[in-house]
Scaffold this motif. Structure first.
Motif, PDB file in Angstrom:
ATOM      1  N   MET A   1     -10.482  50.369   6.536  1.00  0.00           N
ATOM      2  CA  MET A   1      -8.969  50.902   6.350  1.00  0.00           C
ATOM      3  C   MET A   1      -9.119  50.766   5.210  1.00  0.00           C
ATOM      4  N   ARG A   2      -8.016  52.348   5.006  1.00  0.00           N
ATOM      5  CA  ARG A   2      -7.728  52.665   3.540  1.00  0.00           C
ATOM      6  C   ARG A   2      -6.649  51.945   3.565  1.00  0.00           C
ATOM      7  N   ILE A   3      -6.261  50.944   2.387  1.00  0.00           N
ATOM      8  CA  ILE A   3      -5.323  49.890   2.084  1.00  0.00           C
ATOM      9  C   ILE A   3      -4.658  50.382   0.788  1.00  0.00           C
ATOM     10  N   ALA A   4      -3.525  50.907   0.658  1.00  0.00           N
ATOM     11  CA  ALA A   4      -2.937  50.693  -0.960  1.00  0.00           C
ATOM     12  C   ALA A   4      -2.477  49.200  -0.730  1.00  0.00           C
ATOM     13  N   VAL A   5      -2.346  49.322  -2.162  1.00  0.00           N
ATOM     14  CA  VAL A   5      -2.154  47.516  -3.300  1.00  0.00           C
ATOM     15  C   VAL A   5      -0.745  47.978  -3.936  1.00  0.00           C
ATOM     16  N   LEU A   6      -0.081  48.088  -3.541  1.00  0.00           N
ATOM     17  CA  LEU A   6       1.548  48.230  -4.564  1.00  0.00           C
ATOM     18  C   LEU A   6       1.265  46.882  -5.744  1.00  0.00           C
ATOM     19  N   GLY A   7       0.668  46.664  -6.841  1.00  0.00           N
ATOM     20  CA  GLY A   7       1.535  45.561  -8.066  1.00  0.00           C
ATOM     21  C   GLY A   7       0.404  45.071  -7.933  1.00  0.00           C
ATOM     22  N   GLY A   8      -1.130  45.606  -7.761  1.00  0.00           N
ATOM     23  CA  GLY A   8      -1.886  45.236  -7.931  1.00  0.00           C
ATOM     24  C   GLY A   8      -2.455  44.205  -8.762  1.00  0.00           C
ATOM     25  N   ASP A   9      -2.289  45.052 -10.270  1.00  0.00           N
ATOM     26  CA  ASP A   9      -2.216  43.989 -11.375  1.00  0.00           C
ATOM     27  C   ASP A   9      -1.749  42.352 -11.643  1.00  0.00           C
ATOM     28  N   GLY A  10      -0.872  42.435 -10.136  1.00  0.00           N
ATOM     29  CA  GLY A  10      -0.374  40.846 -10.565  1.00  0.00           C
ATOM     30  C   GLY A  10      -0.196  40.042  -9.725  1.00  0.00           C
ATOM     31  N   TYR A  11      -0.092  38.680  -9.945  1.00  0.00           N
ATOM     32  CA  TYR A  11      -0.694  37.569  -9.296  1.00  0.00           C
ATOM     33  C   TYR A  11      -1.340  37.263  -7.732  1.00  0.00           C
ATOM     34  N   CYS A  12      -0.186  37.825  -6.480  1.00  0.00           N
ATOM     35  CA  CYS A  12      -0.868  37.984  -5.341  1.00  0.00           C
ATOM     36  C   CYS A  12      -1.502  39.010  -5.106  1.00  0.00           C
ATOM     37  N   GLY A  13      -1.011  40.556  -5.930  1.00  0.00           N
ATOM     38  CA  GLY A  13      -1.932  41.723  -5.814  1.00  0.00           C
ATOM     39  C   GLY A  13      -2.951  41.849  -6.245  1.00  0.00           C
ATOM     40  N   TRP A  14      -3.658  40.681  -7.582  1.00  0.00           N
ATOM     41  CA  TRP A  14      -4.818  41.160  -7.623  1.00  0.00           C
ATOM     42  C   TRP A  14      -5.520  40.528  -6.711  1.00  0.00           C
ATOM     43  N   ALA A  15      -5.232  39.329  -5.868  1.00  0.00           N
ATOM     44  CA  ALA A  15      -6.622  38.514  -5.684  1.00  0.00           C
ATOM     45  C   ALA A  15      -5.930  39.488  -4.235  1.00  0.00           C
ATOM     46  N   THR A  16      -5.171  39.902  -4.067  1.00  0.00           N
ATOM     47  CA  THR A  16      -5.481  40.829  -2.399  1.00  0.00           C
ATOM     48  C   THR A  16      -5.932  41.573  -2.203  1.00  0.00           C
ATOM     49  N   ALA A  17      -6.569  42.107  -3.920  1.00  0.00           N
ATOM     50  CA  ALA A  17      -7.021  43.582  -3.525  1.00  0.00           C
ATOM     51  C   ALA A  17      -8.722  43.264  -3.794  1.00  0.00           C
ATOM     52  N   LEU A  18      -8.827  42.067  -4.356  1.00  0.00           N
ATOM     53  CA  LEU A  18     -10.264  42.190  -4.284  1.00  0.00           C
ATOM     54  C   LEU A  18     -10.465  41.365  -2.778  1.00  0.00           C
ATOM     55  N   TYR A  19      -9.677  40.330  -2.348  1.00  0.00           N
ATOM     56  CA  TYR A  19     -10.310  40.029  -0.456  1.00  0.00           C
ATOM     57  C   TYR A  19     -10.438  41.414   0.196  1.00  0.00           C
ATOM     58  N   LEU A  20      -9.662  42.184   0.181  1.00  0.00           N
ATOM     59  CA  LEU A  20      -9.433  43.314   1.349  1.00  0.00           C
ATOM     60  C   LEU A  20     -10.665  44.290   1.060  1.00  0.00           C
ATOM     61  N   SER A  21     -11.056  44.226  -0.465  1.00  0.00           N
ATOM     62  CA  SER A  21     -12.313  44.926  -0.954  1.00  0.00           C
ATOM     63  C   SER A  21     -13.638  44.176  -0.796  1.00  0.00           C
ATOM     64  N   ALA A  22     -13.343  43.349  -0.665  1.00  0.00           N
ATOM     65  CA  ALA A  22     -14.323  42.092  -0.221  1.00  0.00           C
ATOM     66  C   ALA A  22     -15.062  42.520   1.274  1.00  0.00           C
ATOM     67  N   LYS A  23     -13.612  42.736   1.876  1.00  0.00           N
ATOM     68  CA  LYS A  23     -13.932  42.844   3.595  1.00  0.00           C
ATOM     69  C   LYS A  23     -14.326  44.063   3.812  1.00  0.00           C
ATOM     70  N   GLY A  24     -14.551  44.973   2.798  1.00  0.00           N
ATOM     71  CA  GLY A  24     -14.995  46.454   3.418  1.00  0.00           C
ATOM     72  C   GLY A  24     -13.851  46.843   3.345  1.00  0.00           C
ATOM     73  N   HIS A  25     -13.041  47.307   3.091  1.00  0.00           N
ATOM     74  CA  HIS A  25     -11.260  47.357   3.161  1.00  0.00           C
ATOM     75  C   HIS A  25     -11.712  48.933   2.418  1.00  0.00           C
ATOM     76  N   SER A  26     -11.442  50.629   2.628  1.00  0.00           N
ATOM     77  CA  SER A  26     -11.066  50.485   0.742  1.00  0.00           C
ATOM     78  C   SER A  26      -9.564  50.511   0.309  1.00  0.00           C
ATOM     79  N   VAL A  27      -9.946  49.927  -0.802  1.00  0.00           N
ATOM     80  CA  VAL A  27      -8.210  49.352  -1.618  1.00  0.00           C
ATOM     81  C   VAL A  27      -8.569  50.110  -2.993  1.00  0.00           C
ATOM     82  N   ALA A  28      -6.880  51.103  -2.629  1.00  0.00           N
ATOM     83  CA  ALA A  28      -5.811  51.723  -4.490  1.00  0.00           C
ATOM     84  C   ALA A  28      -5.023  50.210  -4.623  1.00  0.00           C
ATOM     85  N   ILE A  29      -5.508  49.549  -5.863  1.00  0.00           N
ATOM     86  CA  ILE A  29      -4.574  49.303  -6.478  1.00  0.00           C
ATOM     87  C   ILE A  29      -3.046  50.263  -7.320  1.00  0.00           C
ATOM     88  N   VAL A  30      -1.911  49.993  -7.482  1.00  0.00           N
ATOM     89  CA  VAL A  30      -1.187  50.670  -8.292  1.00  0.00           C
ATOM     90  C   VAL A  30      -0.195  50.429  -8.306  1.00  0.00           C
TER      91      VAL A  30
END
Ligand code: NAD
Ligand code: USQ
Length: 428
Positions: A1-30
């Protein structure tokens, strides 16, 4: 799935972006890095030495083989946000990109206005961009349990059935937020609910409790991936603060009686809850609310638990009751429902002695970075103007120019120049 993580440099966002990326999703941080600026403004720093985002992403690519795209800019700038959505074409958007500190929003008028403009305008822009360019995309919006306040009745998940003068309806649960920040979340919820109704957008509001911890499987892979851990009086949340206070032997700062009860969750559950929401999208036109926490504790419960864990590590932990700087019930009924995420498969990590030990060990490891002057609260809800570093100069921040290059999981080539202006905190 293509998932945009807005706030991906922050506390919850960073952990979430990595987790979703590790699960094979296409992730973008904004992100516009404004959170890092608030630390400069307050003279605070995270306990853990976080790296610049570009470096974090490079290391993540090396250890995981996955690239995360990066869009640098401010979600309150519609041109930036809408072009990002058109370019990335997300199927889900996880929106963390807000000013999330209640004390920050209560410093003075400027900080209250900044918080509400940043949060409400950012979310409104997102709703318009979704409607115009990605109407089938699922919005997963981080709300807060604090939208409900502490009513003297059980708190339901978003909606309550009310019978009045012989008629019955299912209505949004009453909101009694306790800060200008928490109010911004209520305004967001209303705007999202309205656009689901008029435009048929699909949205999940995750009313999250207080998050604790810093380690997730992905973050633990390399020290350069370490997540932030805030302990200062403005951005530090209660359990993280207590662990740091115990580590340096300053008294735990219990505000008032300490009977304030809230929902809490481990950051490992935050990332899983977001994944569950992505895997189970709301229907078109549906505005769905999940209460996202796993256990409830009073502030005094937490202080006692940290005291016990500290004893085991040979630390002498004192508990101090300070006059409550906030206007909040210090003793109250609290029973909030939180079954919907469990029904969808969440297996909670409950707060155990071992987790507290590991939190305190992190605090001990980085003890040299702890600034003891960050422990006492300096923002008083009763004052319209607080002196919490509010006199710092406010230069206009320069426009940022960043080139994101690499390959995402789907093999799509990404070489994109994204520009965006980083607004100075509280510049309104
Ligand atoms: P955080 O401050 O660590 O991260 C927020 C990120 O969003 C930062 O990287 C910041 O730079 C970015 N951001 C903010 N405004 C932006 C803007 N206008 N444009 C682009 N980027 C912007 O916060 P967090 O603790 O990760 O919280 C994330 C979300 O979860 C928030 O919406 C918060 O309200 C919610 N939440 C957090 C907690 C918690 O305990 N941390 C609990 C409940 C809900
Ligand atoms: N508290 C203390 N001592 C401290 C710090 C806090 O007693 O040193 C008390 C506060 O008075 C409050 C409770 O602990 O009663 C929680 O405060 P907090 O600072 O840990 O959390 P809060 O301000 O509620 O905000 C945090 C996040 C916010 C999120 C919210 C979820 O910063 O983004 O929305 O948790 S909730 O609490 O469910 O609204």
């Amino acid at each position: 799935m293509r998932i945009a993580v807005l706030g991906g440099d922050g506390y919850c966002g960073w952990a979430t972006a990595l987790y979703l990326s590790a699960k094979g999703h296409s992730v973008a941080i904004v992100d516009n890095f404004v959170r890092r600026q608030w630390d400069y403004e307050l003279g605070a720093q995270t306990l853990t030495p976080i790296r610049p985002l570009a470096q974090r992403l490079k290391v993540w690519r090396k250890v995981s083989g996955n690239a995360i795209e990066l869009f640098v800019g401010d979600v309150t700038e519609y041109d930036f946000l809408s072009s990002t959505i058109q370019s990335f074409e997300p199927e889900a958007i996880v929106h963390f990109a807000e000013q999330r500190s209640a004390p920050y929003s209560m410093i003075d008028r400027k900080h209250a206005v900044f918080t509400q403009v940043n949060n409400v305008v950012g979310t409104l822009n997102l709703l318009f961009a979704m409607r115009e360019f990605q109407p089938d995309c699922h919005l997963i919006k981080l709300g807060t349990m604090g939208e409900y306040g502490t009513p003297n009745i059980d708190i339901e998940e978003g909606y309550i059935t009310i019978e009045h003068n012989g008629r019955k309806d299912v209505l949004p649960f009453p909101k009694q937020p306790g800060s200008f920040y928490h109010l911004s979340k209520v305004h967001d919820s209303h705007n999202i609910m309205f656009t689901c109704k008029i435009w048929g957008l699909r949205a999940t509001d995750l009313n999250q409790g207080v998050v604790y911890g810093t380690m997730t499987d992905e973050v633990a892979l390399d020290e350069a991936l370490i997540n932030r851990f805030d302990y200062d009086d403005v951005f530090g949340t209660v359990l993280n603060r207590f662990c740091v206070q115990a580590a340096i032997g300053t008294p735990l700062t219990v505000y008032g009686k300490g009977g304030q009860t809230r929902g809490f969750l481990d950051i490992r559950d935050t990332v899983r809850c977001v994944e569950i929401a992505c895997q189970n999208p709301a229907a078109r036109g549906e505005f769905r609310v999940f209460n996202q926490f796993t256990e409830q504790f009073s502030v005094l419960d937490l202080a006692r638990m940290v005291e016990t864990a500290g004893d085991k590590l040979g630390l002498s932990v004192q508990v101090e009751h300070l006059p409550d700087p906030r206007v909040e019930a210090e003793q109250h009924y609290y029973n909030a429902k939180h079954s919907k995420l469990i029904e969808l498969g969440l297996k909670p990590h409950l707060l155990s002695d071992s987790l507290l030990d590991s939190l305190m060990n992190i605090a001990l490891k980085y003890r040299d970075r702890i600034d003891a002057s960050m422990m006492l609260p300096q923002v008083n809800w009763r004052q319209p103007r607080n002196e919490r570093r509010s006199r710092t100069a406010e230069p206009t921040a320069p426009a940022l120019e960043v080139v994101a290059a690499g390959k995402n999981n789907g093999g799509r080539s990404v070489a994109r120049k994204v520009t965006g202006k980083v607004r100075q905190a509280a510049s309104h």
